[in-house]
Design a protein around this motif. Sequence first.
Motif, PDB file in Angstrom:
ATOM      1  N   PRO A  40      39.460  -1.094  22.634  1.00 18.01           N
ATOM      2  CA  PRO A  40      40.381  -1.346  21.522  1.00 18.01           C
ATOM      3  C   PRO A  40      39.762  -2.343  20.541  1.00 18.01           C
ATOM      4  O   PRO A  40      39.193  -3.349  20.945  1.00 18.01           O
ATOM      5  CB  PRO A  40      41.616  -1.958  22.197  1.00 18.01           C
ATOM      6  N   ASN A  43      42.397  -7.022  16.955  1.00 20.05           N
ATOM      7  CA  ASN A  43      43.269  -7.099  15.788  1.00 20.05           C
ATOM      8  C   ASN A  43      42.834  -8.261  14.901  1.00 20.05           C
ATOM      9  O   ASN A  43      42.175  -9.194  15.361  1.00 20.05           O
ATOM     10  CB  ASN A  43      44.724  -7.272  16.202  1.00 20.05           C
ATOM     11  N   VAL A  45      44.150 -10.424  11.045  1.00 18.84           N
ATOM     12  CA  VAL A  45      44.991 -10.589   9.862  1.00 18.84           C
ATOM     13  C   VAL A  45      44.175 -11.453   8.912  1.00 18.84           C
ATOM     14  O   VAL A  45      43.940 -12.627   9.191  1.00 18.84           O
ATOM     15  CB  VAL A  45      46.341 -11.265  10.183  1.00 18.84           C
ATOM     16  N   SER A  56      46.161  -6.402   7.990  1.00 21.67           N
ATOM     17  CA  SER A  56      45.980  -6.458   9.446  1.00 21.67           C
ATOM     18  C   SER A  56      45.595  -5.084   9.971  1.00 21.67           C
ATOM     19  O   SER A  56      45.999  -4.059   9.410  1.00 21.67           O
ATOM     20  CB  SER A  56      47.255  -6.950  10.140  1.00 21.67           C
ATOM     21  N   LEU A  57      44.833  -5.074  11.044  1.00 19.35           N
ATOM     22  CA  LEU A  57      44.449  -3.817  11.673  1.00 19.35           C
ATOM     23  C   LEU A  57      45.684  -3.119  12.229  1.00 19.35           C
ATOM     24  O   LEU A  57      45.794  -1.900  12.155  1.00 19.35           O
ATOM     25  CB  LEU A  57      43.416  -4.065  12.785  1.00 19.35           C
ATOM     26  N   GLU A  58      46.615  -3.885  12.740  1.00 23.32           N
ATOM     27  CA  GLU A  58      47.842  -3.314  13.301  1.00 23.32           C
ATOM     28  C   GLU A  58      48.564  -2.448  12.268  1.00 23.32           C
ATOM     29  O   GLU A  58      49.072  -1.372  12.594  1.00 23.32           O
ATOM     30  CB  GLU A  58      48.762  -4.438  13.797  1.00 23.32           C
ATOM     31  N   ASP A  59      48.597  -2.896  11.017  1.00 26.95           N
ATOM     32  CA  ASP A  59      49.263  -2.140   9.955  1.00 26.95           C
ATOM     33  C   ASP A  59      48.531  -0.845   9.611  1.00 26.95           C
ATOM     34  O   ASP A  59      49.102   0.029   8.959  1.00 26.95           O
ATOM     35  CB  ASP A  59      49.398  -2.993   8.692  1.00 26.95           C
ATOM     36  N   LYS A  61      47.092   1.182  11.930  1.00 27.56           N
ATOM     37  CA  LYS A  61      47.105   2.120  13.070  1.00 27.56           C
ATOM     38  C   LYS A  61      47.580   3.484  12.607  1.00 27.56           C
ATOM     39  O   LYS A  61      48.491   3.599  11.803  1.00 27.56           O
ATOM     40  CB  LYS A  61      48.005   1.592  14.173  1.00 27.56           C
ATOM     41  N   SER A 148      43.664   5.669  16.658  1.00 23.98           N
ATOM     42  CA  SER A 148      44.375   5.020  17.765  1.00 23.98           C
ATOM     43  C   SER A 148      43.959   3.560  17.951  1.00 23.98           C
ATOM     44  O   SER A 148      44.509   2.864  18.803  1.00 23.98           O
ATOM     45  CB  SER A 148      44.148   5.795  19.070  1.00 23.98           C
ATOM     46  N   GLY A 149      42.965   3.097  17.153  1.00 25.96           N
ATOM     47  CA  GLY A 149      42.554   1.697  17.225  1.00 25.96           C
ATOM     48  C   GLY A 149      41.384   1.421  18.147  1.00 25.96           C
ATOM     49  O   GLY A 149      41.116   0.267  18.485  1.00 25.96           O
TER      50      GLY A 149
END
Length: 185
Positions: A40, A43, A45, A56-59, A61, A148-149
Amino acid sequence: MGNWRYTLAFVALSLGLLVVLFKGFGRNPHEVPFMLKGQPAPNFVLRSLDSGEKVSLEDLKGRPVVINFWASWCGPCQMEHPVLEWGAREFGSQAVFLGVVFEDTEDNARQFLARHGASFPQLMDPRSRMAVDYGVAGVPETYFITPSGTILDKHVGPIDPQTLATRIRQLNGSAAPSAPAEAAR
C-alpha cells in the motif's frame, strides 16, 4: 594433517565466494531494491504549490496516480519535465499526475515551473517526510500507484515517453496511445 585443514578451509571459502559472485551476476549493480513494490502506498497530505489546497492520497483512491519527485536544482529533472508535461496532457484522463518538490524552496520551484510549465499539481513536501515514507533516494523518481492504492512500481532517473506510456497502460490494465517522438525533445 595441518595442510589438509587449510586446504579444506580454502576450498570452502572459494565455494562461498563463487556462490556470492554467481548470485550477483546478471543484476544491475546500480539497482536499489524497492521494498514498497506491491505494498500500500503511504498516505500523505501535502499543500499544493499553486493553490495552497491540501491534497491527499486518500482522496485520490479509485484513480491511478503518478507521483514524480523533482527539484529545480536537478539537471535530469529539467530534461525529464517536458515528458511529464506531455504525459499529463496525454494521459491526464487516465491517471492523476502529481509533482512533489524535493528538498527545494517554494521560490525556486515556482521559478522552474514558470520557465518549464506546470500542467499538473505540484506539492510541497516540508522536511521531506513524504519522500522518506516512499524511500526516495534522489531525484527524479516517479511512482505509479494503482486505483486501489498499491504501488505498482517506480522509475529512477528521467523517465522517457515510452516508459511512461507503458506504466500508464499497466496502471489501467488497457492499451495506452503510443508516445510520439516529439515528446522526448
